[in-house]
Design an enzyme around this catalytic site. Structure first.
Site, PDB file in Angstrom:
ATOM      1  N   ASP A   1      -5.703   0.036  -1.961  1.00 17.52           N
ATOM      2  CA  ASP A   1      -6.613  -1.076  -2.787  1.00 17.52           C
ATOM      3  C   ASP A   1      -7.864  -1.402  -2.140  1.00 17.52           C
ATOM      4  O   ASP A   1      -8.005  -1.380  -1.104  1.00 17.52           O
ATOM      5  CB  ASP A   1      -5.598  -2.206  -3.134  1.00 17.52           C
ATOM      6  CG  ASP A   1      -5.680  -3.147  -2.049  1.00 17.52           C
ATOM      7  OD1 ASP A   1      -5.265  -2.771  -0.827  1.00 17.52           O
ATOM      8  OD2 ASP A   1      -6.207  -4.228  -2.112  1.00 17.52           O
TER       9      ASP A   1
ATOM     10  N   GLU B   1       3.900   3.857   6.332  1.00 16.73           N
ATOM     11  CA  GLU B   1       2.558   3.098   6.075  1.00 16.73           C
ATOM     12  C   GLU B   1       1.580   4.014   5.242  1.00 16.73           C
ATOM     13  O   GLU B   1       1.668   5.116   5.242  1.00 16.73           O
ATOM     14  CB  GLU B   1       1.904   2.754   7.518  1.00 16.73           C
ATOM     15  CG  GLU B   1       1.319   1.570   7.728  1.00 16.73           C
ATOM     16  CD  GLU B   1       0.881   0.418   6.748  1.00 16.73           C
ATOM     17  OE1 GLU B   1       1.039   0.525   5.708  1.00 16.73           O
ATOM     18  OE2 GLU B   1       0.755  -0.630   7.429  1.00 16.73           O
ATOM     19  N   ASP B   2       0.761   3.291   4.395  1.00 12.82           N
ATOM     20  CA  ASP B   2      -0.447   4.076   3.683  1.00 12.82           C
ATOM     21  C   ASP B   2      -1.438   4.670   4.699  1.00 12.82           C
ATOM     22  O   ASP B   2      -1.768   5.700   4.767  1.00 12.82           O
ATOM     23  CB  ASP B   2      -1.010   3.271   2.840  1.00 12.82           C
ATOM     24  CG  ASP B   2      -1.408   1.804   2.901  1.00 12.82           C
ATOM     25  OD1 ASP B   2      -1.212   1.360   4.247  1.00 12.82           O
ATOM     26  OD2 ASP B   2      -2.003   0.936   1.974  1.00 12.82           O
TER      27      ASP B   2
ATOM     28  N   ASP C   1      -5.574   1.706  10.618  1.00 17.51           N
ATOM     29  CA  ASP C   1      -6.905   1.666  10.686  1.00 17.51           C
ATOM     30  C   ASP C   1      -7.308   1.314  12.206  1.00 17.51           C
ATOM     31  O   ASP C   1      -7.489   2.300  13.023  1.00 17.51           O
ATOM     32  CB  ASP C   1      -7.448   0.891   9.657  1.00 17.51           C
ATOM     33  CG  ASP C   1      -8.975   0.516   9.461  1.00 17.51           C
ATOM     34  OD1 ASP C   1      -9.614   1.123  10.235  1.00 17.51           O
ATOM     35  OD2 ASP C   1      -9.237  -0.551   8.937  1.00 17.51           O
TER      36      ASP C   1
ATOM     37  N   LYS D   1      -7.336   6.630  10.762  1.00 22.61           N
ATOM     38  CA  LYS D   1      -8.723   6.639  10.929  1.00 22.61           C
ATOM     39  C   LYS D   1      -9.170   6.585  12.397  1.00 22.61           C
ATOM     40  O   LYS D   1      -9.047   5.597  13.119  1.00 22.61           O
ATOM     41  CB  LYS D   1      -9.452   5.471  10.257  1.00 22.61           C
ATOM     42  CG  LYS D   1      -9.600   5.450   8.789  1.00 22.61           C
ATOM     43  CD  LYS D   1     -10.176   4.214   8.279  1.00 22.61           C
ATOM     44  CE  LYS D   1     -10.250   3.934   6.849  1.00 22.61           C
ATOM     45  NZ  LYS D   1     -10.710   2.956   6.387  1.00 22.61           N
TER      46      LYS D   1
ATOM     47  N   PHE E   1     -13.997   3.831   3.731  1.00 22.58           N
ATOM     48  CA  PHE E   1     -13.224   2.845   3.121  1.00 22.58           C
ATOM     49  C   PHE E   1     -12.543   3.838   1.863  1.00 22.58           C
ATOM     50  O   PHE E   1     -13.291   4.390   0.845  1.00 22.58           O
ATOM     51  CB  PHE E   1     -13.692   1.830   2.683  1.00 22.58           C
ATOM     52  CG  PHE E   1     -12.780   0.775   2.238  1.00 22.58           C
ATOM     53  CD1 PHE E   1     -11.942  -0.287   2.838  1.00 22.58           C
ATOM     54  CD2 PHE E   1     -12.515   0.359   0.598  1.00 22.58           C
ATOM     55  CE1 PHE E   1     -10.927  -0.823   2.490  1.00 22.58           C
ATOM     56  CE2 PHE E   1     -11.407  -0.178   0.350  1.00 22.58           C
ATOM     57  CZ  PHE E   1     -10.678  -1.222   1.357  1.00 22.58           C
TER      58      PHE E   1
ATOM     59  N   ARG F   1      -3.950   8.297  -9.122  1.00 23.27           N
ATOM     60  CA  ARG F   1      -3.130   9.408  -8.510  1.00 23.27           C
ATOM     61  C   ARG F   1      -4.103   9.780  -7.235  1.00 23.27           C
ATOM     62  O   ARG F   1      -3.352  10.166  -6.149  1.00 23.27           O
ATOM     63  CB  ARG F   1      -3.139  10.566  -9.385  1.00 23.27           C
ATOM     64  CG  ARG F   1      -1.898  10.447 -10.309  1.00 23.27           C
ATOM     65  CD  ARG F   1      -2.222  11.404 -11.544  1.00 23.27           C
ATOM     66  NE  ARG F   1      -1.693  12.603 -10.990  1.00 23.27           N
ATOM     67  CZ  ARG F   1      -0.524  13.147 -11.138  1.00 23.27           C
ATOM     68  NH1 ARG F   1       0.346  12.506 -11.718  1.00 23.27           N
ATOM     69  NH2 ARG F   1      -0.132  14.246 -10.740  1.00 23.27           N
TER      70      ARG F   1
ATOM     71  N   GLY G   1       0.856  -1.300   0.043  1.00 20.09           N
ATOM     72  CA  GLY G   1       0.124   0.031   0.088  1.00 20.09           C
ATOM     73  C   GLY G   1       0.912   1.194  -0.096  1.00 20.09           C
ATOM     74  O   GLY G   1       0.504   2.271  -0.439  1.00 20.09           O
TER      75      GLY G   1
HETATM   76  P1  IMP Z   1      -5.069  -1.982  10.520  1.00 21.59           P
HETATM   77  O1  IMP Z   1      -4.339  -3.068  11.231  1.00 21.59           O
HETATM   78  O2  IMP Z   1      -6.605  -2.247  10.792  1.00 21.59           O
HETATM   79  O3  IMP Z   1      -4.544  -0.791  10.923  1.00 21.59           O
HETATM   80  O4  IMP Z   1      -4.879  -2.086   9.101  1.00 21.59           O
HETATM   81  C1  IMP Z   1      -4.177  -1.273   8.259  1.00 21.59           C
HETATM   82  C2  IMP Z   1      -4.297  -1.786   6.879  1.00 21.59           C
HETATM   83  O5  IMP Z   1      -5.408  -2.318   6.533  1.00 21.59           O
HETATM   84  C3  IMP Z   1      -3.795  -1.038   5.936  1.00 21.59           C
HETATM   85  O6  IMP Z   1      -2.367  -1.216   5.699  1.00 21.59           O
HETATM   86  C4  IMP Z   1      -4.365  -1.229   4.665  1.00 21.59           C
HETATM   87  O7  IMP Z   1      -3.807  -2.441   3.813  1.00 21.59           O
HETATM   88  C5  IMP Z   1      -5.815  -1.625   5.014  1.00 21.59           C
HETATM   89  N1  IMP Z   1      -6.643  -0.686   5.154  1.00 21.59           N
HETATM   90  C6  IMP Z   1      -7.283  -0.245   6.149  1.00 21.59           C
HETATM   91  N2  IMP Z   1      -8.354   0.839   5.762  1.00 21.59           N
HETATM   92  C7  IMP Z   1      -8.236   0.912   4.381  1.00 21.59           C
HETATM   93  C8  IMP Z   1      -8.934   1.909   3.524  1.00 21.59           C
HETATM   94  O8  IMP Z   1      -9.784   2.525   3.742  1.00 21.59           O
HETATM   95  N3  IMP Z   1      -8.736   1.205   2.026  1.00 21.59           N
HETATM   96  C9  IMP Z   1      -7.829   0.275   1.513  1.00 21.59           C
HETATM   97  N4  IMP Z   1      -6.984  -0.289   2.658  1.00 21.59           N
HETATM   98  C10 IMP Z   1      -7.231   0.089   3.928  1.00 21.59           C
END
Ligand code: IMP
Length: 182
Positions: free
Chosen positions: A165, A105-106, A109, A137, A158, A174, A51
């Site tokens: 993705d 990180e992207d 969440d 988030k 989302f 972009r 990501g």
């Molecule tokens: P976490 O462990 O719940 O913080 O998950 C993080 C990962 O979930 C990120 O690195 C993304 O790959 C995926 N993710 C969480 N939210 C989104 C979103 O809104 N769009 C796309 N991928 C997401």
């Protein structure tokens, strides 16, 4: 690539959310902060694939102090603990002992992935570990850790685009799009 008014990604409809111009401005600001904070420290950036590839590429172009970059991946599997999923870093080439690490990180969440990685990185005895993420988030966060460099705090929507993705699709845009409310 033109901003699309409606985007269908793997069967779901998305609408424009954050244009690339806004992302680019914010990434430049984060780069300036990092150049200042890490002056003389020769940090190592660890962008987390897949990501973060676009964010990492743009962010690292803003860095004008000596640094290294090593892309890593997370292998995720169900743990035996009640905490559920366990994440493990793969693809690490460098010795991280005594190094100043910036995890790229992207999106954060729930924070479960990041919390697990931070714990794993302690074993490498780095001098410091900080996080640079493009999106957070805050309403979803279930773990407590400091997020030092954050691009945008967003509601629990989302999103796709700019590396993010849905079902493996949508990383190529972009601009960032969010799931259509209707
Ligand atoms: P976490 O462990 O719940 O913080 O998950 C993080 C990962 O979930 C990120 O690195 C993304 O790959 C995926 N993710 C969480 N939210 C989104 C979103 O809104 N769009 C796309 N991928 C997401």
């Amino acid at each position: 690539m033109e901003t699309q008014l409606k985007l269908n990604v793997a069967g779901l409809d998305f609408v424009p959310y954050i244009p690339y111009s806004q992302i680019a401005r914010r990434v430049e600001e984060l780069g300036t902060e990092l150049n200042h904070d890490y002056e003389g420290l020769s940090p190592i950036f660890l962008p987390i694939l897949n990501g973060s590839f676009m964010f990492a590429a743009d962010l690292i172009k803003e860095i004008c102090i000596p640094c290294q970059v090593s892309f890593v991946k997370i292998a995720s599997y169900e743990g035996t603990q009640s905490s559920g999923k366990v994440s493990q870093l793969i693809g690490l080439q460098q010795d991280l002992e005594g190094r100043h690490i910036i995890l790229v990180e992207d999106i954060v969440d729930t924070g479960l992935t990041m919390a697990s990685l931070l714990k794993e990185l302690e074993n490498f005895r780095p001098a410091s570990v900080k996080i640079a993420t493009l999106f957070v988030k805050p309403e979803s966060l279930k773990e407590e850790f400091e997020i030092h460099y954050r691009g945008f705090d967003i509601p629990n929507k989302f999103i796709v685009g700019y590396g993010l993705d849905y079902e493996g699709f949508g990383r190529n845009y972009r601009d960032v799009y969010c799931l259509s409310p209707d």
